[in-house]
Design an enzyme around this catalytic site. Structure first.
Site, PDB file in Angstrom:
ATOM      1  N   CYS A  78       0.831  -1.205   0.000  1.00 44.96           N
ATOM      2  CA  CYS A  78       0.000   0.000   0.000  1.00 44.96           C
ATOM      3  C   CYS A  78       0.868   1.259   0.000  1.00 44.96           C
ATOM      4  CB  CYS A  78      -0.977  -0.074   1.166  1.00 44.96           C
ATOM      5  SG  CYS A  78      -2.483   0.796   0.809  1.00 44.96           S
ATOM      6  N   HIS A 132      -3.613  -5.021   1.754  1.00 45.35           N
ATOM      7  CA  HIS A 132      -2.977  -5.292   3.058  1.00 45.35           C
ATOM      8  C   HIS A 132      -3.063  -6.772   3.431  1.00 45.35           C
ATOM      9  CE1 HIS A 132      -2.260  -1.208   4.833  1.00 45.35           C
ATOM     10  NE2 HIS A 132      -3.057  -0.885   3.834  1.00 45.35           N
ATOM     11  N   GLU A 171      -1.466  -8.406   5.549  1.00 43.28           N
ATOM     12  CA  GLU A 171      -1.280  -8.658   6.990  1.00 43.28           C
ATOM     13  C   GLU A 171      -2.594  -8.589   7.766  1.00 43.28           C
ATOM     14  OE1 GLU A 171      -0.677  -5.882   5.476  1.00 43.28           O
ATOM     15  OE2 GLU A 171      -1.161  -4.187   6.784  1.00 43.28           O
TER      16      GLU A 171
HETATM   17  N1  LIG Z   1      -3.493   1.926   3.247  1.00 49.59           N
HETATM   18  C1  LIG Z   1      -2.559   2.695   2.750  1.00 49.59           C
HETATM   19  O1  LIG Z   1      -1.371   2.480   2.930  1.00 49.59           O
HETATM   20  C2  LIG Z   1      -3.038   3.889   1.994  1.00 49.59           C
HETATM   21  C3  LIG Z   1      -1.989   4.608   1.244  1.00 49.59           C
HETATM   22  C4  LIG Z   1      -2.444   5.980   0.842  1.00 49.59           C
HETATM   23  N2  LIG Z   1      -3.272   5.948  -0.334  1.00 49.59           N
HETATM   24  C5  LIG Z   1      -1.240   6.889   0.647  1.00 49.59           C
HETATM   25  O2  LIG Z   1      -1.203   7.763  -0.106  1.00 49.59           O
HETATM   26  O3  LIG Z   1      -0.279   6.743   1.292  1.00 49.59           O
END
Ligand SMILES: NC(=O)CC[C@H](N)C(=O)O
Length: 236
Positions: free
Chosen positions: A63, A186, A188
């Site tokens: 992410c 995610h 995890e």
């Molecule tokens: N769950 C996440 O890590 C979101 C990331 C988020 N969109 C960002 O810009 O960092």
């Protein structure tokens, strides 16, 4: 850390650049990439992170961590943000929308299933998630996801990219390029440990002889003496 513990692996949290010398592989977790970039800059982590990637050590970004690893990010706040880079792809930071548009979906994961066994799909937990819009030739796509039908292809997306490149109406959500692994969701937060075990195998392939520690960087509470070791809730 909790997901690694479930696989019997102890992670170490990295707060300072010099700590990277003592670990063989790295997980850059999710969170909020602009904030994480500011903290990483404040703690002078970027040069050490880039060096770590260049040395060919395994790094997995989930992410916001994926955004960190991308060579290019779109949809950034004004002024942009610093990236670690190394992963030859363009990521859209908040492709799937805002926090309230977070969702879960079953993703076909043929490569993961062939290496790790188990079901042909993986439950992706997408939290204000990014997506990968383009990848270079060295990048192996491990999972993609259909663009939601209600997704208005607005100016945030870079209008030029639309019709042609996205004719397949899918975006990429998991990739591997050499020592680098990236997931937009995610893993995890599920009970399915296959992505973690996949990464641990990447790490042990490369780590021969080096320390086998897996570490996490970014996110969370930076005060060292208030660290908690409670497991996160896990969605079955
Ligand atoms: N769950 C996440 O890590 C979101 C990331 C988020 N969109 C960002 O810009 O960092």
């Amino acid at each position: 850390m909790a997901a690694l513990r479930r696989l019997g692996v102890k992670g170490v949290e990295i707060r300072k650049p010099e700590q990277l010398d003592s670990v063989a592989s790295l997980i850059i977790p999710g969170g909020e990439s602009t904030t994480m970039a500011k903290l990483a800059e404040y703690h002078n982590l970027f040069p050490a992170l880039r060096e770590f990637v260049k040395m060919g050590k395994p790094v997995w970004g989930t992410c916001a961590g994926l955004i960190f690893l991308a060579n290019k990010a779109t949809g950034q706040k004004t002024g942009g943000q610093e990236l670690v880079g190394g992963l030859d792809c363009t990521v859209h930071r908040n492709f799937f929308g805002s926090q309230v548009q977070s969702f879960e979906a079953e993703l076909p994961v043929p490569d993961l299933a062939s290496k790790e066994g188990g079901p042909e799909t993986f439950r992706g937990v997408f939290i204000r998630a990014p997506a990968i819009l383009e990848v270079g030739p060295e990048v192996q796509v491990l999972a993609d996801y259909p663009i939601p039908s209600n997704k208005v292809l607005d100016s945030n997306f870079g209008a030029d990219a639309l019709e042609e490149k996205w004719s397949e109406k899918k975006v990429i959500v998991a990739v591997k390029q050499g020592n680098l692994l990236g997931t937009a969701f995610h893993p995890e937060l599920t009970a399915d440990t296959r992505w973690h075990s996949y990464f641990l195998k990447m790490a042990s392939d490369v780590a021969q002889g080096a320390s086998s520690s897996i570490v996490a960087v970014g996110g969370g509470d930076f005060s060292l003496n208030r660290r908690q070791i409670n497991d996160l809730p896990v969605f079955q």
